[in-house]
Write a protein that holds these residues in place. Sequence first.
Motif, PDB file in Angstrom:
ATOM      1  N   LEU A 112       0.820  -1.211   0.000  1.00 34.44           N
ATOM      2  CA  LEU A 112       0.000   0.000   0.000  1.00 34.44           C
ATOM      3  C   LEU A 112       0.855   1.261   0.000  1.00 34.44           C
ATOM      4  O   LEU A 112       0.362   2.366   0.199  1.00 34.44           O
ATOM      5  CB  LEU A 112      -0.921   0.003   1.226  1.00 34.44           C
ATOM      6  CG  LEU A 112      -1.972  -1.108   1.271  1.00 34.44           C
ATOM      7  CD1 LEU A 112      -2.783  -0.999   2.563  1.00 34.44           C
ATOM      8  CD2 LEU A 112      -2.896  -1.028   0.066  1.00 34.44           C
ATOM      9  N   GLY A 113       2.157   1.079  -0.236  1.00 35.83           N
ATOM     10  CA  GLY A 113       3.030   2.244  -0.315  1.00 35.83           C
ATOM     11  C   GLY A 113       3.405   2.830   1.024  1.00 35.83           C
ATOM     12  O   GLY A 113       3.498   4.048   1.166  1.00 35.83           O
ATOM     13  N   ALA A 114       3.640   1.971   2.020  1.00 37.20           N
ATOM     14  CA  ALA A 114       3.996   2.439   3.360  1.00 37.20           C
ATOM     15  C   ALA A 114       5.267   1.743   3.827  1.00 37.20           C
ATOM     16  O   ALA A 114       5.223   0.617   4.306  1.00 37.20           O
ATOM     17  CB  ALA A 114       2.856   2.187   4.339  1.00 37.20           C
ATOM     18  N   ALA A 115       6.400   2.413   3.685  1.00 35.42           N
ATOM     19  CA  ALA A 115       7.679   1.838   4.112  1.00 35.42           C
ATOM     20  C   ALA A 115       7.740   1.706   5.624  1.00 35.42           C
ATOM     21  O   ALA A 115       8.381   0.806   6.157  1.00 35.42           O
ATOM     22  CB  ALA A 115       8.822   2.708   3.609  1.00 35.42           C
ATOM     23  N   CYS A 116       7.102   2.625   6.328  1.00 30.26           N
ATOM     24  CA  CYS A 116       6.898   2.488   7.770  1.00 30.26           C
ATOM     25  C   CYS A 116       5.466   2.925   8.056  1.00 30.26           C
ATOM     26  O   CYS A 116       4.787   3.453   7.176  1.00 30.26           O
ATOM     27  CB  CYS A 116       7.920   3.278   8.585  1.00 30.26           C
ATOM     28  SG  CYS A 116       8.030   5.037   8.221  1.00 30.26           S
ATOM     29  N   ASP A 117       4.989   2.687   9.255  1.00 34.33           N
ATOM     30  CA  ASP A 117       3.563   2.835   9.554  1.00 34.33           C
ATOM     31  C   ASP A 117       2.934   4.123   9.027  1.00 34.33           C
ATOM     32  O   ASP A 117       3.415   5.224   9.301  1.00 34.33           O
ATOM     33  CB  ASP A 117       3.344   2.793  11.070  1.00 34.33           C
ATOM     34  CG  ASP A 117       3.525   1.394  11.633  1.00 34.33           C
ATOM     35  OD1 ASP A 117       3.280   0.438  10.897  1.00 34.33           O
ATOM     36  OD2 ASP A 117       3.895   1.281  12.814  1.00 34.33           O
ATOM     37  N   GLN A 118       1.829   3.957   8.293  1.00 25.55           N
ATOM     38  CA  GLN A 118       0.995   5.071   7.860  1.00 25.55           C
ATOM     39  C   GLN A 118      -0.452   4.748   8.238  1.00 25.55           C
ATOM     40  O   GLN A 118      -0.803   3.604   8.490  1.00 25.55           O
ATOM     41  CB  GLN A 118       1.118   5.298   6.354  1.00 25.55           C
ATOM     42  CG  GLN A 118       2.476   5.819   5.908  1.00 25.55           C
ATOM     43  CD  GLN A 118       2.779   7.213   6.444  1.00 25.55           C
ATOM     44  OE1 GLN A 118       1.904   8.076   6.500  1.00 25.55           O
ATOM     45  NE2 GLN A 118       4.027   7.426   6.877  1.00 25.55           N
ATOM     46  N   ILE A 119      -1.291   5.770   8.277  1.00 22.29           N
ATOM     47  CA  ILE A 119      -2.678   5.602   8.714  1.00 22.29           C
ATOM     48  C   ILE A 119      -3.592   5.383   7.508  1.00 22.29           C
ATOM     49  O   ILE A 119      -3.532   6.131   6.521  1.00 22.29           O
ATOM     50  CB  ILE A 119      -3.163   6.825   9.512  1.00 22.29           C
ATOM     51  CG1 ILE A 119      -2.214   7.104  10.680  1.00 22.29           C
ATOM     52  CG2 ILE A 119      -4.587   6.592  10.010  1.00 22.29           C
ATOM     53  CD1 ILE A 119      -2.039   5.954  11.649  1.00 22.29           C
ATOM     54  N   PHE A 120      -4.445   4.369   7.610  1.00 25.59           N
ATOM     55  CA  PHE A 120      -5.397   4.029   6.559  1.00 25.59           C
ATOM     56  C   PHE A 120      -6.784   3.877   7.181  1.00 25.59           C
ATOM     57  O   PHE A 120      -6.924   3.647   8.384  1.00 25.59           O
ATOM     58  CB  PHE A 120      -5.010   2.712   5.882  1.00 25.59           C
ATOM     59  CG  PHE A 120      -3.774   2.805   5.022  1.00 25.59           C
ATOM     60  CD1 PHE A 120      -3.883   2.879   3.639  1.00 25.59           C
ATOM     61  CD2 PHE A 120      -2.510   2.815   5.591  1.00 25.59           C
ATOM     62  CE1 PHE A 120      -2.756   2.960   2.842  1.00 25.59           C
ATOM     63  CE2 PHE A 120      -1.369   2.896   4.804  1.00 25.59           C
ATOM     64  CZ  PHE A 120      -1.493   2.977   3.423  1.00 25.59           C
TER      65      PHE A 120
END
Length: 400
Positions: A112-120
């Motif tokens: 999903l294009g998140a190398a490190c934690d992102q909010i979805f």
Amino acid sequence: MEGVIQRFDFRYTPARSKERDSSVMRLNSTPPLLLFVLFTAAALGIAPIARRPWGTRAAQGSGSELGLPAEKHLRNVRQLTFGGQNAEAYFSFDDKYLIFQHQDLPGQQPGLGAACDQIFKIPVDTPDGSPATPTRVSNGKGRTTCSYFFPSGDRILYSSTFAASAECPPKPDYSHGYVWPIYSTYDIYTARPDGSDLRRLSNAPGYNAESTISRDGKKIVFTSTRNGDIDIYTMNADGSDVRQLTHELGYDGGAFFSYDGKKIVYRAEHPKTPEEIADYKDLLSRGLIRPGNLEIWTMDADGNNKHQVTRNGAANFAPFWHPDGKRIIFASNVADPKNPRDFDLYIINEDGTGLDRITFYPDFDAFPMFTSDGKRLVWASNRNGTVPHETNIFIADWAE
């Protein structure tokens, strides 16, 4: 602190590959809290993984296949995410959406294009019952953690390091043993549900994260190091009137209001011996912490009447109130404290009685939350994964 589990960012994503077990360092005797580190550890990159499109599974399990016979409280188990590390999924106040953290796993594509934690965010149900593709609502920069919906549904909360750097923050120095970083670059932000109109709420140096809001939308509870220790605070929804609720030396965090807003449940670890205290202070001065045994606590919304709920000496975290206001669901490795991967969900009365085990999957189950009517439960689990460290979001009907 930063990983998925954390709210400490405790985020532990349990590692399942044997060669990584020793570094799983989770919350166990060697550091029980490290579930979070697992998430961080997973970010170090772990064996390449098979490729498959979002929403598919080598063997997409049915509700009966995803649940286990011993899991008597869970019915119609359904998987909502597929691939990477997903955790800390929390319902919108109308129970129609979930907001959570996601991090891609190296080699597992498409991500999903998140190398490190992102909010979805993701809808809980879709018209045809098929899995929905998550939508990113953070800005894709830095590392994020601990997201939550405002009761009105028109804003979201989360913490991010992006103001300090658009890059993922550096990994902790493991020469100190099993430790995790307390990034002083975390600040609390609010935004519209689509991620626009981003506004900073926290206004103090240090780690500011683990924020959630009361159901009346008036108060935010969060964790901060602004006083030099790791404590729980409250503030108004606009960031004003900040008040410190805990003052004990050690970690206090991962807090949630009860449904009526009168109480707070949280996790805590307080060093006791001179050696433990010295080690804690030394690491904290360097922006690190060595997780140990966490216990579940409650207190009044103003910080009074602190009460210890669990006393099992295990790693207990991710507590959340049942809507009845009398019980607390949480994750723990109490059944197998020497296994750094085996966390299950339990429910307990606030007075510490009536402990009842909910999940029995022989790996990681954590971050539970009930819908507002108590009829459904969402949580993060390693079950039905296709690669080591894969952690997904599951939902089930709750059966008393």
